[in-house]
Design an enzyme around this catalytic site. Sequence first.
Site, PDB file in Angstrom:
ATOM      1  CG  ASP A 112      24.785   1.337 -11.339  1.00  0.00           C
ATOM      2  OD1 ASP A 112      25.583   0.711 -10.618  1.00  0.00           O
ATOM      3  OD2 ASP A 112      23.815   0.805 -11.913  1.00  0.00           O
TER       4      ASP A 112
HETATM    5  N1  URA Z   1      20.337  -1.061  -9.102  1.00  0.00           N
HETATM    6  C1  URA Z   1      20.996  -0.665 -10.226  1.00  0.00           C
HETATM    7  O1  URA Z   1      20.876  -1.277 -11.278  1.00  0.00           O
HETATM    8  N2  URA Z   1      21.765   0.440 -10.130  1.00  0.00           N
HETATM    9  C2  URA Z   1      21.904   1.168  -9.018  1.00  0.00           C
HETATM   10  O2  URA Z   1      22.609   2.171  -9.001  1.00  0.00           O
HETATM   11  C3  URA Z   1      21.213   0.738  -7.875  1.00  0.00           C
HETATM   12  C4  URA Z   1      20.447  -0.386  -7.945  1.00  0.00           C
END
Ligand code: URA
Length: 257
Positions: free
Chosen positions: A106
């Site tokens: 993310d």
């Molecule tokens: N899980 C999440 O919620 N975000 C990420 O970036 C990776 C795994």
Amino acid sequence: MPKLRLDKFLKDQGIASRSEARELIRKGSVSVNDVIVKNPGTHVNTDEDIINVKGEQVEYRQFVYYMLNKPKGVITATEDKTLKTVLDLFPDEIRRRGVFPVGRLDKDTEGLLLITNDGIFAHNLLSPKKGVKKLYEALLDSFPGEDAIKKFEEGVYIGDNYTALPAKLQYISKDPVRALVEICEGKFHQVKRMFKAVGASVIELKRLRMGNIRLDETLKPGQFRELTPEELCQGDGSSDTLFPKNRKNSTADTPDV
Ligand code: URA
């Protein structure tokens, strides 16, 4: 015999863009086996021919592999009209090689992100069939309780008709609440949704490991380095290796282990 057009060879090796490569060739800056070649369409044998640009030999490497310590605030994409992408952190010489991120973090997640131009390597890490383990460290807004460990082990329901596969949870500290979580799949916002399911919100998230490849903590956010031969050869935590031993033309030769 691995044959390539000379202009594509130079572009793939990150020397220049395709049009700049043609220019270099036409200007007489490129030699193949000590003979100046002025036709960009000349085919070269990547195993045998010696290619020099302005007198410097260009070593042929088909595949390259990097670990990036992804900073917060950049998106995991190859390009975007407005937002900064993880590839914007790499110089043109590397981007020209056609590299892409292996999976997705993310925008507000930091930590280990692998970058390569090797589709098979990426597939081996991402295929749900392989179940490669990923380790994250999370800072939480509240303590979800000791029983969350068992709930993660059993698999929590994260919405959209989906129950997460069994995962490992371990608390590192309770004030502030920090935890390690290991998952073997990669659904959208997976870790955040898993903690939500047990009543906590993720404030910060950092990926520490993918398979057996660990984030090099000497890399500051935004910095990257090539994977070592050992990292390339490491298994994914099961008996399979991430990298088939006899693949040719890797960044680093894979040692016989
Ligand atoms: N899980 C999440 O919620 N975000 C990420 O970036 C990776 C795994």
